[in-house]
Design an enzyme around this catalytic site. Sequence first.
Site, PDB file in Angstrom:
ATOM      1  N   SER A  87       0.786  -1.460   0.264  1.00 29.02           N
ATOM      2  CA  SER A  87       0.305   0.516  -0.255  1.00 29.02           C
ATOM      3  C   SER A  87       0.870   1.520  -0.145  1.00 29.02           C
ATOM      4  O   SER A  87       0.329   2.415  -0.024  1.00 29.02           O
ATOM      5  CB  SER A  87      -0.642  -0.138   0.755  1.00 29.02           C
ATOM      6  OG  SER A  87      -2.028  -1.118   0.859  1.00 29.02           O
ATOM      7  N   ILE A  88       1.971   1.323   0.044  1.00 23.45           N
ATOM      8  CA  ILE A  88       2.738   2.511  -0.153  1.00 23.45           C
ATOM      9  C   ILE A  88       2.739   2.652  -1.785  1.00 23.45           C
ATOM     10  O   ILE A  88       3.076   4.109  -1.252  1.00 23.45           O
ATOM     11  CB  ILE A  88       4.559   2.672  -0.015  1.00 23.45           C
ATOM     12  CG1 ILE A  88       5.139   1.877   1.508  1.00 23.45           C
ATOM     13  CG2 ILE A  88       5.008   3.544  -0.420  1.00 23.45           C
ATOM     14  CD1 ILE A  88       6.205   1.204   1.533  1.00 23.45           C
TER      15      ILE A  88
END
Length: 556
Positions: A166-167
């Site tokens: 999710s970065i």
Amino acid sequence: MYRLLSAVTARAATTGGCAWGCGRRAVHQRAGLPPLGPGWVGGLGLGLGLALGVKLAGGLRGASPAPPAAAPDPEAPPQAEPLQPQEQPLAPWSPQTPAPPHARHFARAIDSSRDLLHRIKDEVGAPGIVVGVSVDGKEVWSEGLGYADVENRVPCKPETVMRIASISKSLTMVAIAKLWEAGKLDLDIPVQHYVPEFPEKEYEGEKVSVTTRLLISHLSGIRHYEKDMKKVKEEKAYKALKMMKEMMESDQEKELKEKGGKSNEKNDFAKAKVEQDSETKGRNSKPCKKKNDFEQGELYLKEKFENSIESLRLFKNDPLFFKPGDQFLYSTFGYTLLAAIVERASGYKYLDYMQKIFHDLDMLTTVQEENEPVIYNRARFYVYNKKKRLVNTPYVDNSYKWAGGGFLSTVGDLLKFGNAMLYGYQVGLFKNSNENLLPGYLKPETMLMIWTPVPNTEMSWDKEGKYAMAWGVVEKKQTYGSCRKQRHYASHTGGAVGASSVLLVLPEELDADALNNKVPPRGIVVSIICNMQSVGLNSTALKIALEFDKDRSDVP
């Protein structure tokens, strides 16, 4: 060989040999020892001949093993060390590589952080973990622990490529921000203006609008991997009730402290009644068990999607779980819709536009995850099965969620990204003292907007913070003197099949002197990636950042 030995023996018996022997005998006799017989010279010559013959014969054959090294004589003069064979250059920043000059100032912080990572790795049973740290824009430490590939015993190193999960959302935010700065994207109009393929929505019979801004901060009401609306709503209600109870208890404690700790029977009765009511409501409203993300089937999709518009079919016809803007519901699918918006606003395919951004940021090892290309230093990903055995994760295709969790990267690239964001955030403060500074990749006002907490949001990896725009943000806070001081920082964590990650930026608390004598970026950036899922890394990254922040005051 016989002739060689005979010559050596005869040579020892010649006048020169006698002269040497006679001198030796004189010394022997002066010492008061019994006289040496004449035969000792021949014996010495024979011994020397044998030794020389063996050595020559061994050299001619080339097969005799080297003799063991003699024990060093402590009284002998120092000898020059023999030249060592030249080693192949090591990969830069590997654990065996000499530390860069700045790293020497942070030896204590590095040792402490390495020990912390070893403990975390052992606790969760992670095969491998990689960390990178920069101070004021300079990378001072990066190291790999454990294995990137367990089967082939390939160790982790700073160049190891892993899923950042999710970065990816924070990367997508840069694309959105660039389009917004260029006037090509309006954050507050309905998404159908850019993506008419996404149907208009209603909530409880009322027509509602989903905007780009709401999608960014997970306030759109679009679902995540859980499809059961009832389970999601029950869980949200239970969390809200629990939070309300904690707030009431906190308020009561403050009230008692303000009154000097004095309490009476009436207050005690009221407090007991509130606790009893809360417990009753909690029992009645406790949600049924909800599957975690790694039990959801959509996380393991193997289907290849050609573009973001095509992947909308997974969720576009599903109802909204909440009215847009009312409640926070973390949604990776919301970022799939954002990817489609980026395509239409930019006129480029999403991946092509992102590669241009990666090129500008010098993130040369950051790419979308695909199975076919050969990606050097790519790790393998692992999970523990029901028997608690380490196994490879199943094959997944992340093309349906490039924007929300589909990129691969290294800790070095993530540090570059974090520093680019920190520079843009701070450069406006330094402009008055240094007019020669280059502009940031994003404008200061843009970064301020991105790192400003949004109301009605949550930051699951740190309860002290709020979600902002594709980043979680914790604000500076101190409640009591000489007690815990909460630092301002921004971060985003990631969890994917067989992978966990975090990128954390701890800005320096700047004063007037820092503005006059220094240049941005000022602060600590920490990135950690791991080839094991469900590993919480944010608190570890924060501890590491604070360790380096302790030592940075000593750096000239």
